[in-house]
Design a protein around this motif. Structure first.
Motif, mmCIF file in Angstrom:
data_model
loop_
_atom_site.group_PDB
_atom_site.id
_atom_site.type_symbol
_atom_site.label_atom_id
_atom_site.label_comp_id
_atom_site.label_asym_id
_atom_site.label_seq_id
_atom_site.Cartn_x
_atom_site.Cartn_y
_atom_site.Cartn_z
ATOM 1 N N HIS A 91 36.215 7.822 0.087
ATOM 2 C CA HIS A 91 35.143 6.833 0.195
ATOM 3 C C HIS A 91 35.631 5.417 -0.104
ATOM 4 O O HIS A 91 34.817 4.521 -0.352
ATOM 5 N N SER A 151 34.370 8.288 9.083
ATOM 6 C CA SER A 151 34.325 9.510 8.275
ATOM 7 C C SER A 151 33.294 9.381 7.167
ATOM 8 O O SER A 151 32.781 8.289 6.876
ATOM 9 N N ASP A 152 32.985 10.514 6.569
ATOM 10 C CA ASP A 152 32.163 10.577 5.365
ATOM 11 C C ASP A 152 30.806 9.896 5.535
ATOM 12 O O ASP A 152 30.364 9.124 4.690
ATOM 13 N N ARG A 185 28.382 5.487 3.222
ATOM 14 C CA ARG A 185 27.457 5.670 2.109
ATOM 15 C C ARG A 185 27.675 4.601 1.052
ATOM 16 O O ARG A 185 28.756 4.003 0.940
ATOM 17 N N HIS A 188 28.095 11.677 5.486
ATOM 18 C CA HIS A 188 27.297 12.435 4.506
ATOM 19 C C HIS A 188 25.803 12.369 4.820
ATOM 20 O O HIS A 188 24.977 12.067 3.957
ATOM 21 N N THR A 239 33.739 5.130 3.950
ATOM 22 C CA THR A 239 32.464 5.822 4.119
ATOM 23 C C THR A 239 31.403 4.808 4.489
ATOM 24 O O THR A 239 31.590 3.607 4.293
#
Length: 441
Positions: free
Chosen positions: A386, A18-19, A414, A21, A412
């Motif tokens: 996150h 997920s995430d 990121r 971004h 995440t």
């Protein structure tokens, strides 16, 4: 001995990430294609492990489901919003909005073409290959291996909620996403925000006794009871963070020390976002020795914070909560409202109270999920925060069987800046990069 063994039953593996971004590159950085190549290697290894059964035999899994659990594409973190008069909280079906959202989506696809081609290949060309099994339940060594089909499912979060909207214009937009990511989703139906919105996805999750959602519904900044509508989080990112970066780049980038410039470009990776002023304060203390320049930067931020708080969209949410969200944001976001002691800790405690929690983890919300309470799910999975974590929830005994239930957050890919716990008053943050994924088999 080399004859393939007939499989009994249907076996598969579920991967959740997920995430991601992924952005259009106009604000901040995006993820390197190397992370996706590494993911393919990990899935390959996991597929072999999942085919090795607890009784010692080898039986190849027959399918892999890969779930993108929200915020895979980030339509909010783009400077293109600043060039237009429309915003996410305007009419989402207006031609101007559809055109802008489509433009941002196309920008994300182009900017991340190398990464998305790796993801798409998982579903298109048999990237995952494992040995077949012989009649004795042992791997058959071959040069090519046996291809394992991969189906990629997309759920939406709070940065890609436009894909949840109905209508032919958004069908066309989803078609682009389906094609470039190799998704199993139907383009002519909204991408699900809840598992029950997709029969196929719900079946996959229940096969693995998993309940999964993005987790934004528990965040009052990013969800207001309707995933087909914008939220305060969109306004914070666009009107405050994106505009701040654009204004600093336009007015001060040539005067600021290089360390300050590089640091400020990481602003979108601070978690939680409401600690950005605290993070800026610490960054300036470390990298900018000029008091006048530090003061000017803080004045730019406070000026934009005032404009943000004065937006009709934001003012309409005044007194929206028993814990006044707009007054709280004013105290949290403005340097001029800074508390002399405990600014960061009080800001975080206020945010916890706003969502009815005592700490940063969302495991308390997992305890309220129906699939946890009725014991249908062994695993409750969220993204959004996150922060990857594993929390034991309950071990219940019934009819000679122990059911262990666990909360997972899928984290995440990121970069994340989080505040240190030893001395919060020093406004120090530590950055980390983690390729987090969950595998169930």
């Amino acid at each position: 001995l080399d004859r393939p063994m007939r499989n009994s039953g249907f076996s598969q593996m579920l991967i959740i990430i997920s995430d991601l971004h992924l952005t259009d590159g106009t604000i901040g950085s995006t993820i390197s294609p190397g992370a996706f190549r590494l993911l393919v290697e990990r899935i390959q290894d996991l597929a072999v492990r999942a085919s090795c059964r607890t009784n010692g035999s080898y039986r190849p899994i027959e399918r892999i489901d890969l779930l993108l659990l929200g915020d895979a594409l980030d339509l909010i973190r783009s400077s293109r919003w600043l060039d237009k008069s429309v915003r996410p909280w305007c009419n989402p079906h207006s031609p101007e909005m559809v055109q802008l959202v489509t433009s941002i989506t196309d920008g994300i696809i182009v900017h991340n073409d190398a990464s998305l081609s790796i993801l798409r290949a998982l579903a298109d060309d048999g990237s995952i290959r494992i040995s077949a099994a012989n009649s004795l339940g042992r791997p058959v060594q071959s040069t090519e291996g046996h291809p394992v089909p991969v189906r990629i499912h997309y759920m939406v979060g709070n940065h890609d909620w436009f894909f949840h909207l109905r209508g032919s214009a958004y069908d066309a937009l989803r078609q682009r996403v389906v094609d470039h990511l190799g998704l199993a989703n139907r383009y002519d139906e909204p991408f699900p925000h809840e598992p029950r919105e997709s029969d196929e996805l719900l079946d996959v999750l229940r096969r693995h006794k998993v309940f999964a959602r993005h987790g934004d519904i528990h965040d009052p900044f990013n969800f207001e009871d309707d995933r087909d509508a914008s939220s305060l989080g969109d306004a914070i990112v666009i009107e405050l963070i994106n505009r701040f970066l654009a204004q600093v780049e336009a007015e001060l980038v040539s005067e600021l020390p290089p360390g300050t410039v590089v640091g400020l470009r990481e602003i979108g990776n601070v978690r939680p976002l409401i600690l950005i002023p605290v993070w800026i304060d610490g960054l300036l203390e470390r990298t900018c020795a000029m008091p006048a320049m530090r003061k000017q930067l803080k004045m730019i931020w406070d000026g934009l914070a005032n404009e943000f708080l004065d937006l009709a969209f934001v003012r309409a949410r005044d007194n929206w909560s028993p814990v006044d969200i707009v007054d709280g944001l004013q105290r949290a976001l403005k340097f001029s409202k800074r508390l002399s002691v405990g600014w960061a800790s009080r800001t975080v405690e206020w945010a916890y109270r706003l969502r009815g929690a005592k700490e940063s983890s969302y495991y308390q919300h997992a305890l309220t999920e129906q699939d946890f309470r009725n014991r249908r799910a062994k695993h409750i999975v969220y993204g959004h925060t996150h922060h990857a974590e594993t929390v034991p929830l309950d071990a219940s005994f019934s009819e000679g069987y122990v059911l262990n239930q666990i909360y997972f957050n899928s984290g995440t890919w990121r970069r994340v800046h989080r505040q240190t716990q030893w001395s919060p008053g020093e406004h120090e943050f530590i950055v980390s990069d983690t390729l987090a994924y969950l595998a169930f088999f």
